[in-house]
Design a protein around this motif. Structure first.
Motif, PDB file in Angstrom:
ATOM      1  N   ALA A  80      32.758  48.830  40.904  1.00 47.70           N
ATOM      2  CA  ALA A  80      32.476  47.836  40.321  1.00 47.70           C
ATOM      3  C   ALA A  80      34.051  47.247  39.146  1.00 47.70           C
ATOM      4  N   GLU A  81      34.791  47.297  39.989  1.00 47.23           N
ATOM      5  CA  GLU A  81      35.843  47.347  39.510  1.00 47.23           C
ATOM      6  C   GLU A  81      36.447  46.030  38.282  1.00 47.23           C
ATOM      7  N   GLN A  82      35.701  45.185  38.574  1.00 43.45           N
ATOM      8  CA  GLN A  82      35.032  43.203  38.101  1.00 43.45           C
ATOM      9  C   GLN A  82      34.738  44.235  36.128  1.00 43.45           C
ATOM     10  N   ASN A  83      33.819  45.193  36.198  1.00 39.80           N
ATOM     11  CA  ASN A  83      32.981  45.323  34.879  1.00 39.80           C
ATOM     12  C   ASN A  83      33.332  46.713  34.462  1.00 39.80           C
ATOM     13  N   LEU A  84      34.517  47.484  34.985  1.00 41.44           N
ATOM     14  CA  LEU A  84      35.387  48.358  34.622  1.00 41.44           C
ATOM     15  C   LEU A  84      36.583  47.929  33.882  1.00 41.44           C
ATOM     16  N   ILE A  85      37.126  47.264  34.107  1.00 46.69           N
ATOM     17  CA  ILE A  85      37.633  46.065  32.716  1.00 46.69           C
ATOM     18  C   ILE A  85      37.303  45.643  32.269  1.00 46.69           C
ATOM     19  N   GLY A  86      36.899  44.484  32.270  1.00 48.67           N
ATOM     20  CA  GLY A  86      35.071  43.697  31.253  1.00 48.67           C
ATOM     21  C   GLY A  86      35.018  44.444  30.020  1.00 48.67           C
ATOM     22  N   THR A  87      34.689  46.068  30.569  1.00 47.40           N
ATOM     23  CA  THR A  87      34.169  46.384  29.975  1.00 47.40           C
ATOM     24  C   THR A  87      35.027  47.874  29.292  1.00 47.40           C
ATOM     25  N   ALA A  88      36.358  48.178  29.567  1.00 50.42           N
ATOM     26  CA  ALA A  88      37.174  48.038  29.038  1.00 50.42           C
ATOM     27  C   ALA A  88      37.628  47.206  28.083  1.00 50.42           C
ATOM     28  N   ALA A  89      37.833  45.901  28.379  1.00 54.92           N
ATOM     29  CA  ALA A  89      38.440  45.235  27.145  1.00 54.92           C
ATOM     30  C   ALA A  89      37.394  45.265  25.952  1.00 54.92           C
ATOM     31  N   GLY A  90      36.132  45.071  25.932  1.00 54.01           N
ATOM     32  CA  GLY A  90      34.895  44.760  25.434  1.00 54.01           C
ATOM     33  C   GLY A  90      35.377  46.839  24.305  1.00 54.01           C
ATOM     34  N   LEU A  91      35.503  47.908  24.797  1.00 49.03           N
ATOM     35  CA  LEU A  91      35.706  49.077  23.681  1.00 49.03           C
ATOM     36  C   LEU A  91      37.041  48.938  23.417  1.00 49.03           C
ATOM     37  N   SER A  92      37.865  48.488  24.184  1.00 51.50           N
ATOM     38  CA  SER A  92      39.020  48.760  23.109  1.00 51.50           C
ATOM     39  C   SER A  92      39.289  47.168  22.078  1.00 51.50           C
ATOM     40  N   LEU A  93      38.428  46.641  21.973  1.00 49.89           N
ATOM     41  CA  LEU A  93      37.788  45.204  20.914  1.00 49.89           C
ATOM     42  C   LEU A  93      37.471  45.663  19.786  1.00 49.89           C
ATOM     43  N   ALA A  94      36.484  47.106  20.248  1.00 52.47           N
ATOM     44  CA  ALA A  94      35.802  47.692  19.116  1.00 52.47           C
ATOM     45  C   ALA A  94      36.250  49.067  18.446  1.00 52.47           C
ATOM     46  N   GLY A  95      38.113  48.957  18.908  1.00 51.59           N
ATOM     47  CA  GLY A  95      38.779  49.680  18.216  1.00 51.59           C
ATOM     48  C   GLY A  95      39.285  50.909  19.589  1.00 51.59           C
ATOM     49  N   LYS A  96      38.080  51.032  20.652  1.00 52.49           N
ATOM     50  CA  LYS A  96      38.501  52.247  21.241  1.00 52.49           C
ATOM     51  C   LYS A  96      40.015  51.581  22.149  1.00 52.49           C
ATOM     52  N   ILE A  97      40.624  53.306  22.810  1.00 56.27           N
ATOM     53  CA  ILE A  97      41.863  53.001  23.539  1.00 56.27           C
ATOM     54  C   ILE A  97      41.387  53.167  24.738  1.00 56.27           C
ATOM     55  N   PRO A  98      41.283  52.290  25.435  1.00 55.83           N
ATOM     56  CA  PRO A  98      40.445  52.658  27.344  1.00 55.83           C
ATOM     57  C   PRO A  98      41.486  52.434  28.477  1.00 55.83           C
ATOM     58  N   PHE A  99      41.945  53.580  29.001  1.00 51.25           N
ATOM     59  CA  PHE A  99      42.606  54.137  30.081  1.00 51.25           C
ATOM     60  C   PHE A  99      41.647  53.413  31.408  1.00 51.25           C
ATOM     61  N   ALA A 100      41.404  52.446  31.826  1.00 50.48           N
ATOM     62  CA  ALA A 100      41.210  51.926  33.415  1.00 50.48           C
ATOM     63  C   ALA A 100      41.669  52.021  34.390  1.00 50.48           C
ATOM     64  N   THR A 101      41.356  53.261  34.698  1.00 49.85           N
ATOM     65  CA  THR A 101      42.116  53.413  36.307  1.00 49.85           C
ATOM     66  C   THR A 101      41.089  53.603  37.729  1.00 49.85           C
ATOM     67  N   SER A 102      42.121  53.016  38.698  1.00 53.41           N
ATOM     68  CA  SER A 102      41.679  53.379  39.694  1.00 53.41           C
ATOM     69  C   SER A 102      42.491  52.989  40.921  1.00 53.41           C
ATOM     70  N   PHE A 103      42.978  52.719  42.312  1.00 55.81           N
ATOM     71  CA  PHE A 103      43.450  52.242  42.665  1.00 55.81           C
ATOM     72  C   PHE A 103      44.452  50.846  42.362  1.00 55.81           C
ATOM     73  N   ALA A 104      45.959  50.871  42.821  1.00 53.85           N
ATOM     74  CA  ALA A 104      46.674  49.654  42.131  1.00 53.85           C
ATOM     75  C   ALA A 104      45.999  48.824  42.766  1.00 53.85           C
ATOM     76  N   CYS A 105      45.675  48.533  43.802  1.00 50.63           N
ATOM     77  CA  CYS A 105      45.643  47.421  44.913  1.00 50.63           C
ATOM     78  C   CYS A 105      44.140  46.735  44.002  1.00 50.63           C
ATOM     79  N   PHE A 106      43.338  47.519  44.182  1.00 52.43           N
ATOM     80  CA  PHE A 106      41.613  47.532  43.977  1.00 52.43           C
ATOM     81  C   PHE A 106      41.220  47.348  42.787  1.00 52.43           C
ATOM     82  N   LEU A 107      42.370  47.507  41.508  1.00 52.17           N
ATOM     83  CA  LEU A 107      42.879  47.059  39.779  1.00 52.17           C
ATOM     84  C   LEU A 107      43.111  45.753  39.815  1.00 52.17           C
ATOM     85  N   VAL A 108      44.374  45.857  40.229  1.00 52.93           N
ATOM     86  CA  VAL A 108      44.796  44.238  40.562  1.00 52.93           C
ATOM     87  C   VAL A 108      44.252  43.443  41.245  1.00 52.93           C
TER      88      VAL A 108
END
Lengths: 321, 314
Positions: free
Chosen positions: B54-82
């Protein structure tokens, strides 16, 4: 500010008394309630609090109409359906500091249905994040107040939303960080009913219970309307309670314009239940303005000056009891 | 010669950096075995989140984590992520959130899995989004340094990594400099040996470009090679310097020939009205299945094919 939170906590404590009573047989409780009313200052406080919140919501409804009329565009329907919930959150439940928007321990609110932002700007301004007059610059070229929420620019806005489905994931991420840090701050989020047609909403519906995010409270503003028509005709969401329950959320269903019910539902999200909370709030699109209520045309249309005048007169007539 | 895929270098580096930096979080979308996050997950289970497919949720959750001070590395294949472009646009780029997107399996170099798993348009898509830095390291050491840089940089970063193993290009004393081109083969001092061409490559094909240039050297032809690890922001000054000395710039990338490094270089040349030729060597369309070596022959990324390409331009 501290005194404000203390008083909020006292109020919360006070209305807990009758709420617990309400769970019992109503007939049995009513005489007790009457008695309590005459003797307990707590009940008086609860009523006063509800009245205070209703007054604020009423005032902010007028601001919503004013700002959208001034802007010449915007979304009155979904702003008016959301305002009662936002009022309760910002003026009763959430711990936040308008003078210190970045206060690390603040509760967060994410408006995932970003088009309802006039309601959010209204509660933020009323809380003191920026002057009320700023509201009338909504959507204007050099205004801070963009047509949809933008983070890092407007004090109090926690996430950039407006592309539907994304705010809930962001809220989940913040709630996850709060848990990781052992922080006590909670994350509140509002999603739309039309928005619930987005796949990303269901991705988060699946993931938040996995992480036991009981510090995440999501309101579904179920106003039954979206741009092209009625939600049940466009893409029906029902059975909603069953769906979210099956996804392992703690689900409640309330009247989203009944302040007491909103308070009561929020009260039931306290404590560690190990599950995220969804409050399905049945609302009326355009609530408070008769010609806008349940009329899809008012999803994304600004009232002209005459219509705004009529709308404001109607809102002014709302009786607070 | 040591060989390592840049995805492996990433996995090892992030697990090491997380020992000292408690804010680092790693997230996967059911591809942890391929994005090489296993070591991190094992060492820091409380900071590792498996988000499922669920890559959309992966990216959105990473954004939330970063807004709260974390440094999230969200990983997947380049094509699925982008592929979740609009989620990146809102939750990462527009929000300027401190999210590190790690896209592995870049290019046709992944081989047998074929086109559906190949990241071929990711740079083109992300280059138009404001705020996001785009990095593509070319070997182990450079990846280690790029990952370290990304942790310390406050803002969104896209890290494009390979599945295939790459030979070392850089020596121990190498110093990754964000936004600066890296001259991996200097031009010859003898003007007679230069044929008016400079090579500009990025990622896994930097080594092949270097090899092609070294082989040509034996024939008395000297071609400088520049490694571009930072595709955005591009080292404009270096491109302008090359444009002064060379008539043709040959860009080489395992990415669609539209929108990637070649386009970025062309934009600099056009913006300054320099009128020199830019040959954009990339993937003309979709990729397909095959062994990485055969695909690199077929799509002209092997050193011998790059050599042929250079000769055809001369």
């Amino acid at each position: 500010m501290l005194s404000k939170f203390l008083s909020n906590d006292i109020l919360l404590f006070c209305y807990k008394i009758p709420l617990t009573l309400k769970k019992r047989n109503k007939k049995e409780v009513r005489p007790m309630m009457k008695e309590l009313k005459s003797t307990q200052p707590a009940l008086h406080l609860e009523e006063e609090e509800i009245k205070r919140l209703k007054e604020i919501a009423k005032e902010l409804r007028i601001w919503i109409i004013r700002m959208i009329q001034q802007a010449g565009s915007g979304h009155p329907g979904g702003s008016l359906s959301a305002i009662d919930i936002l009022t309760v959150l910002y003026f009763n439940t959430m711990r936040h500091r308008a003078q210190e928007p970045e206060w690390p321990l603040r509760d967060r609110f994410i408006l995932s249905k970003g088009h309802g932002v006039p309601a959010l700007y209204a509660v933020l301004a009323k809380s003191g994040y920026f002057p009320m007059e700023e509201l009338l610059t909504l959507r204007k070229t050099n205004s801070l107040l963009q047509g949809h929420p933008v983070v890092n620019t407007v004090p109090g806005i926690e996430a950039s939303t407006g592309s539907l489905g994304q705010g809930l994931s962001i809220a989940q991420g913040i709630a996850l960080a709060s848990k990781m840090d052992g922080s006590l701050y909670r994350v509140y989020c509002m999603i739309g009913d039309g928005e619930s047609q987005e796949g990303q909403i269901w991705e988060t519906a699946m993931s938040a219970p996995k992480f036991s995010l009981d510090n995440l409270v999501v309101f579904l503003d179920y106003n039954k309307g979206q741009i092209d028509g009625h939600v049940h005709q466009i893409m029906d969401l029902e059975p909603l309670v069953e769906k979210w329950t099956a996804f392992n959320w703690h689900v409640q269903e309330i009247d989203g314009h009944d302040i007491a019910k909103i308070l009561s539902a929020l009260d039931k999200t306290k404590g560690n239940v190990g599950k995220p909370h969804l409050i399905i709030a049945h609302t009326v699109k355009g609530k408070g303005v008769s010609f806008m209520e349940n009329n899809i045309d008012w999803h994304g249309k600004a009232p002209n000056p005459e219509e705004a005048e009529r709308a404001i007169k109607e809102i002014e007539k709302i009786e607070i009891n | 010669m040591a060989l390592k895929a840049t995805r492996n270098s990433f996995g090892e580096t992030i697990a090491k950096l997380a020992e000292k930096n408690m804010q680092i979080v790693v997230m996967d979308a059911d591809l942890g075995k391929s994005t090489m996050t296993g070591e991190f997950a094992k060492k820091f289970p409380d900071r590792y989140f498996e988000m499922g497919i669920a890559e959309q949720n992966l990216i959105g959750t990473a954004a939330g984590l970063s807004l709260a001070g974390k440094i999230p590395f969200a990983t997947s294949f380049a094509c699925f992520l982008v592929g979740r472009y609009e989620t990146i646009r809102m939750s990462v780029s527009y929000s300027n959130s401190n999210v590190k997107l790690v896209g592995t399996h870049a290019g046709i170099g992944i081989g047998e899995d074929g086109n559906s798993q190949m990241g071929l348009e990711d740079i083109a898509l992300l280059r138009s989004l404001p705020n996001i830095a785009i990095l593509q390291p070319s070997d182990d050491l450079e990846t280690q340094q790029a990952v370290t840089w990304a942790v310390n940089y406050k803002g969104p970063v896209y890290l494009r990594l390979t599945r295939q193993k790459l030979p070392d290009i850089h020596k121990e004393n190498y110093n990754f400099q964000f936004g600066k081109g890296d001259l991996v083969k200097s031009p010859s001092q003898l003007k007679s040996k230069n044929k008016g061409i400079a090579l500009i490559a990025t990622g896994g094909v930097v080594y092949n470009s270097l090899q092609a240039s070294e082989e040509l050297e034996k024939d008395g032809i000297s071609i400088p090679v520049v490694n571009i690890h930072t595709i955005k922001p591009l080292d404009q000054d270096l491109i302008l310097t090359l444009a002064k000395d060379y008539k043709t710039l040959l860009t080489i990338e395992d990415h669609n020939s539209i929108g990637g490094l070649g386009s970025a270089v062309s934009e600099v040349i056009a913006d300054h009205g320099l009128g020199i030729k830019v040959v954009r060597h990339g993937i003309p369309g979709f990729g397909h299945s095959g062994s990485p070596e055969e695909l690199y022959e077929k799509f002209s990324f092997s050193s011998s094919k790059i050599k042929e390409l250079i000769r055809s331009i001369i």
